[in-house]
Each structure stands twice: as structure tokens, then as C-alpha cells.
Write an enzyme that holds these catalytic residues in place. Structure first.
Site, short mmCIF file in Angstrom:
data_model
loop_
_atom_site.label_atom_id
_atom_site.label_comp_id
_atom_site.label_asym_id
_atom_site.label_seq_id
_atom_site.Cartn_x
_atom_site.Cartn_y
_atom_site.Cartn_z
N GLU A 1 5.84 11.22 -1.30
CA GLU A 1 4.92 12.33 -0.97
C GLU A 1 3.90 12.54 -2.08
O GLU A 1 3.54 13.67 -2.42
CB GLU A 1 5.70 13.63 -0.75
CG GLU A 1 6.91 13.45 0.13
CD GLU A 1 6.69 13.88 1.55
OE1 GLU A 1 5.61 14.44 1.85
OE2 GLU A 1 7.59 13.64 2.37
N GLN B 1 24.01 16.42 -18.56
CA GLN B 1 24.29 16.51 -20.01
C GLN B 1 25.34 17.59 -20.28
O GLN B 1 26.26 17.38 -21.07
CB GLN B 1 22.97 16.84 -20.73
CG GLN B 1 23.00 16.59 -22.22
CD GLN B 1 23.09 15.10 -22.55
OE1 GLN B 1 22.84 14.25 -21.71
NE2 GLN B 1 23.51 14.79 -23.76
N ALA C 1 0.83 -1.21 0.00
CA ALA C 1 0.00 0.00 0.00
C ALA C 1 0.87 1.26 0.00
O ALA C 1 1.49 1.58 1.01
CB ALA C 1 -0.91 0.00 1.23
C1 LIG Z 1 13.42 7.31 -0.84
C2 LIG Z 1 12.02 7.11 -0.38
C3 LIG Z 1 11.65 7.54 0.89
C4 LIG Z 1 10.35 7.34 1.36
N1 LIG Z 1 10.01 7.72 2.63
C5 LIG Z 1 8.77 7.42 3.12
C6 LIG Z 1 8.44 7.70 4.49
O1 LIG Z 1 9.24 8.29 5.25
N2 LIG Z 1 7.22 7.31 4.95
C7 LIG Z 1 6.30 6.68 4.17
O2 LIG Z 1 5.24 6.35 4.66
N3 LIG Z 1 6.60 6.41 2.85
C8 LIG Z 1 7.81 6.74 2.32
N4 LIG Z 1 8.10 6.45 1.01
C9 LIG Z 1 7.12 5.75 0.19
C10 LIG Z 1 6.43 6.64 -0.83
O3 LIG Z 1 5.60 7.56 -0.20
C11 LIG Z 1 5.69 5.72 -1.80
O4 LIG Z 1 6.69 5.06 -2.56
C12 LIG Z 1 4.72 6.45 -2.71
O5 LIG Z 1 3.60 6.86 -1.99
C13 LIG Z 1 4.26 5.61 -3.90
O6 LIG Z 1 3.78 4.37 -3.46
P1 LIG Z 1 4.34 3.01 -4.11
O7 LIG Z 1 5.81 3.09 -4.17
O8 LIG Z 1 3.72 1.90 -3.38
O9 LIG Z 1 3.82 3.04 -5.61
P2 LIG Z 1 2.36 2.59 -6.10
O10 LIG Z 1 1.31 3.31 -5.34
O11 LIG Z 1 2.29 1.11 -6.16
O12 LIG Z 1 2.39 3.15 -7.59
C14 LIG Z 1 3.12 2.49 -8.65
C15 LIG Z 1 2.97 3.34 -9.91
O13 LIG Z 1 1.59 3.42 -10.28
C16 LIG Z 1 1.19 4.79 -10.36
N5 LIG Z 1 -0.20 4.89 -9.91
C17 LIG Z 1 -0.71 4.48 -8.73
N6 LIG Z 1 -2.02 4.74 -8.67
C18 LIG Z 1 -2.34 5.36 -9.86
C19 LIG Z 1 -3.54 5.89 -10.41
N7 LIG Z 1 -4.69 5.90 -9.73
N8 LIG Z 1 -3.49 6.43 -11.65
C20 LIG Z 1 -2.32 6.47 -12.35
N9 LIG Z 1 -1.16 5.98 -11.88
C21 LIG Z 1 -1.16 5.44 -10.65
C22 LIG Z 1 2.17 5.54 -9.48
O14 LIG Z 1 2.24 6.92 -9.84
C23 LIG Z 1 3.46 4.78 -9.75
O15 LIG Z 1 4.00 5.24 -10.97
C24 LIG Z 1 9.39 6.70 0.50
C25 LIG Z 1 9.77 6.31 -0.79
C26 LIG Z 1 11.05 6.51 -1.24
C27 LIG Z 1 11.42 6.09 -2.63
#
Ligand SMILES: Cc1cc2nc3c(=O)[nH]c(=O)nc-3n(C[C@H](O)[C@H](O)[C@H](O)COP(=O)(O)OP(=O)(O)OC[C@H]3O[C@@H](n4cnc5c(N)ncnc54)[C@H](O)[C@@H]3O)c2cc1C
Length: 402
Positions: A363, A336, A130
Site C-alpha cells: 500500500e 525485546q 512493477a
Molecule cells: C504481503 C504482501 C501483500 C501484498 N498484497 C498486494 C495486493 O493485494 N495487491 C497488489 O497489487 N499488491 C500487493 N502487494 C505488493 C505491494 O503493494 C508492493 O510490494 C509495493 O507496492 C512495493 O512494490 P515492490 O515490492 O515492487 O517494490 P519496488 O517498487 O521495486 O521498491 C523496492 C524498494 O525501492 C524503494 N523505492 C522505489 N521507488 C523509490 C523512489 N522513487 N525513491 C526512493 N525509494 C524508492 C521502495 O520503497 C523499496 O524499498 C503486496 C505485498 C506484500 C508484501
């Protein structure tokens, strides 16, 4: 309308940039190379007031406003995204939600050690299954007498191994969707709570990113933030603060890309003249300048609305979306301009390119912000008032000891 920074804001900006040049830029490549969190910077940042910059003095904060928070983020990220992330998470995602939603007792207990940097806070929302879809979270909190028992796993958590305070979200009513999520403040050392690091990240190597595991962690009700079921609203309001620091930080990156690109292009010669004389190089730098000018206006508007205590989810989302995409493009162009040298960490732009990719993911991904903005424009989305709104910035109240 006044587009000038106040004298106080200019001083803060100068102070943060000086800190970054003195404390961050000389050391950060080694920390990035060795994937090490520069822990020694925490007391130095606390001493400068960065870890509680916009918290009132009565909670041991610096009593500054939200523009100052943005300037701190910008100046720190001029050096490295990892350092700005610490402030975004510790202050934006952990301390400010407590300031906004906490009871008087919780604010008095939790905020001063956070502002002084004695406690470090993180934010656990994302889970293995999630991310964007917060309601899909699997973490559960069940009542046990006057306490809660929390179980679940949080993933991609910035500062998970560094923090000793954890703002985490779990479902108290699993069938109620986003209305069934509740926020809790956990402490390191509590039985059943473990953390670990995630290896192999593309960038932000000097940031600590990891997981939190909770197995029947006993949490007293006094550590519940807000009411049961208010967790989603708390998380989204926390993101309003942290997205603002991410947007402001991206301005710092664009500024760094311009400075590094200009310096390099003035001395690198091809075909007998410095590459700065080629219009194709100038175009890339001009594009960075355009992003900087537009991005700053978006960030400052969001900061100004925050100072007024006006809901700014729409403006902050726009600023975060625009500025992080623009910073990623600026870093790409900066690499670049540096040619092969840009492809090595001998120059800083290589690090900026890897780092800026993270900010278009966390975020709220750029896709999620696109959807939000489309919904605002069509009128489908309208923000409703919350039980606890962030109060307007009042200098006398923020700077009073009482
Ligand atoms: C370096 C780093 C630090 C982080 N720190 C924190 C933290 O401190 N606390 C915390 O809670 N989280 C943290 N995160 C997590 C971050 O908030 C999530 O990675 C982010 O919310 C996206 O979720 P996901 O990676 O599960 O991608 P997903 O939600 O699985 O999405 C995968 C892809 O599908 C796209 N997508 C999803 N839904 C849709 C839609 N409805 N329509 C079109 N496209 C869609 C997304 O844009 C993405 O391209 C961190 C992530 C990173 C990389």
C-alpha cells in the site's frame, strides 16, 4: 471538535475486539504455523457485517461509516494482521472502488454478494516488474469486438487463491503512461485466468498471498470499471481506502504490543524484581503509548474526512506511513521486552514483528509515502478532483433499504 467515540462506535469497537478474542486469538497461531488461510472465518466475519461494514444497506452492507471501518480493522489486527488484510483487500481495494466508480448496474450486480461474503474480491495491481512504479506494468488489454482480451501477470496479490472476483489493471494505451491504464473485474473460472500461492513469506502466514496469470482472458465491456484510461485513478482511490484500514490496523497492533508487554513485564523478574520496574523497559512501553496516541489522531482525522466526502489522500498517506512504522517499532520493542521468549511464537509479539514488516512495504512503501508528504509540503503535489469522488457518509441514505 469532539475526541470521543460515539456510543455506536464504542459498541462496534467492543464487538470487534470481542470477536477477535473469541474467534481469532485462540486459533491464529496454528494457522500461522501451518501457513494456512483461516477460511472458516469468512462467513463469521460476513455475519458480523465486517465484509461490507461501510457499504449502504441497499447493497446488503452494514450501513456504517468510515470510522466504523477503521475500528473493524483495528480490532481484527489486534489479533492478527492476516485477518485485517482480508477486510482491507476485499472491502477497501475491491468493493469500495466498485461503490465509488461503478455504474448503477455494476453496483447492483457486484456489491451485494461481496457484502454478504458470498463473493470474495481481491486487487491485482502489482506485477513482477512493477510495484511502486505502477506505470511500468506490462499487462495489456486489447479490444476484440465488444470485449477485451487481457494478458499479463500479477504478483503479491492478497487473497489470489481465495477470491472469486478480481479487480485487475491493464494497459489499454501502452504509450500513455498512467493515463493508459484501465480497470476490469474478472471472475474465477474464466478461460485463461489462473492463480497460485507464493511460498516462503517472512510473515502474514495466515494470509493468502499469490499470483494471478492472465492469458487472453475474454472480459466483456460490462466488466470494465470506469472509463478506459481511468485505471490509475481508480487504483489510487482504492489505495486511499485500504491504506486507511492498514493505518487503523496498525493501531490494533500497537495496542496488542502494549497489552502483551505490560502483562509480561509485570511477572518476569530479573535481579529480584519485575522488569516493569526498570525505567528502560518503561521507556519502550511509553514510546508505544506515544505512538498509539498520535496514530489514533491521524487515523480518526482521515476517517472523519472520509465521512465528509473530502479528498483525504494526504491525510491517509500520513496516517499509513506513521502508524505502520510505529507498529513495526512497537513490535520490535515488545519482542525485546519478552527477551528470548519473545523470539519464539509461544508469545504473540514474535508474529506481530514479522507481520508489521509487510505493512511498511504494501500500500505504498514508507519511502513512497515520504516522497508524497515531501511533495505535499513543498506544494509540488496538489490533488485534483476526480470524475467520481467517494460520496460523503449520509446515515439515512446508507441505512435505507431503497
Ligand atoms: C504481503 C504482501 C501483500 C501484498 N498484497 C498486494 C495486493 O493485494 N495487491 C497488489 O497489487 N499488491 C500487493 N502487494 C505488493 C505491494 O503493494 C508492493 O510490494 C509495493 O507496492 C512495493 O512494490 P515492490 O515490492 O515492487 O517494490 P519496488 O517498487 O521495486 O521498491 C523496492 C524498494 O525501492 C524503494 N523505492 C522505489 N521507488 C523509490 C523512489 N522513487 N525513491 C526512493 N525509494 C524508492 C521502495 O520503497 C523499496 O524499498 C503486496 C505485498 C506484500 C508484501
Amino acid at each position: 471538535m469532539d475526541f470521543n467515540l460515539t456510543q455506536e462506535h464504542s459498541m462496534i469497537r467492543d464487538m470487534v475486539y470481542a470477536f477477535t478474542r473469541r474467534e481469532v486469538m485462540p486459533i491464529i497461531r496454528d494457522y500461522d504455523r501451518s501457513h494456512t488461510f483461516p477460511k472458516h472465518l469468512l462467513p463469521k466475519m460476513a455475519e458480523q457485517g465486517f465484509l461490507g461494514v461501510c457499504l449502504p444497506v441497499r447493497y446488503d452492507g452494514a450501513g456504517m461509516d468510515f470510522i466504523s471501518l477503521g475500528l473493524v480493522a483495528e480490532g481484527l489486527e489486534y489479533g492478527d494482521s492476516s485477518v485485517r488484510e482480508t477486510v482491507a483487500v476485499h472491502l477497501g481495494l475491491h468493493a469500495l472502488p466498485i461503490f465509488q466508480w461503478g455504474t448503477d448496474e455494476q453496483k447492483r450486480e457486484f456489491l451485494p454478494p461481496l457484502a454478504r461474503g458470498e463473493n470474495i474480491g481481491c486487487f491485482g495491481l502489482t506485477e513482477p516488474g512493477a510495484g511502486s512504479d505502477v506505470a511500468a506494468m506490462a499487462s495489456r488489454a486489447r479490444k476484440d469486438g465488444g470485449d477485451y482480451l487481457l494478458s499479463g501477470e500479477k504478483m503479491w496479490i492478497t487473497l489470489s487463491d481465495v477470491a472469486n472476483r478480481f479487480l485487475v489493471f491493464a494497459k489499454t494505451s501502452p504509450d500513455a503512461g498512467t493515463n493508459g491504464i484501465t480497470a476490469f473485474i474478472l471472475e474465477r473460472g474464466w478461460k485463461g485466468l489462473t492463480t497460485g500461492a507464493i511460498e516462503g513469506k517472512m510473515g502474514v502466514h495466515a494470509s493468502n498471498t499469490g499470483w494471478i496469470n492472465m492469458e487472453d482472458v475474454r472480459v466483456p465491456a460490462s466488466h470494465r470499471l470506469g472509463e478506459e484510461g481511468e485505471g490509475f485513478k481508480i487504483a489510487m482511490s482504492a489505495l486511499d481506502n485500504a491504506r486507511y484500514t492498514v493505518a487503523a490496523g496498525a493501531i490494533g497492533i500497537i495496542r496488542a504490543c502494549i497489552d502483551e508487554s505490560l502483562a509480561y513485564a509485570r511477572v518476569r523478574k530479573t535481579f529480584g524484581k519485575p522488569i516493569i520496574e526498570y525505567q528502560l523497559i518503561q521507556q519502550m512501553i511509553a514510546n508505544m503509548g506515544q505512538s498509539l496516541a498520535a496514530g489514533e489522531l491521524l487515523v480518526w482525522k482521515a476517517g472523519w474526512l472520509k465521512n465528509q466526502g473530502v479528498r483525504n489522500t494526504r491525510e491517509t498517506s500520513m496516517a499509513k506511513w506513521f502508524c505502520t512504522d510505529a507498529a513495526r517499532r512497537a513490535a520490535d520493542d515488545a519482542v525485546q521486552i519478552h527477551g528470548a521468549y519473545g523470539y519464539s511464537d509461544e508469545y504473540r509479539v514474535e508474529r506481530h514483528l514479522r507481520n508489521t514488516k509487510s505493512a511498511v512495504i504494501y500500500e505504498g512503501t514508507s519511502q513512497i509515502h515520504t516522497l508524497m508528504q515531501a511533495a505535499y509540503i513543498s506544494g509540488e503535489r496538489k490533488d485534483k478532483p476526480m470524475r467520481c469522488e467517494m460520496p460523503a457518509y449520509d446515515p439515512s441514505a446508507w441505512q435505507s433499504e431503497a
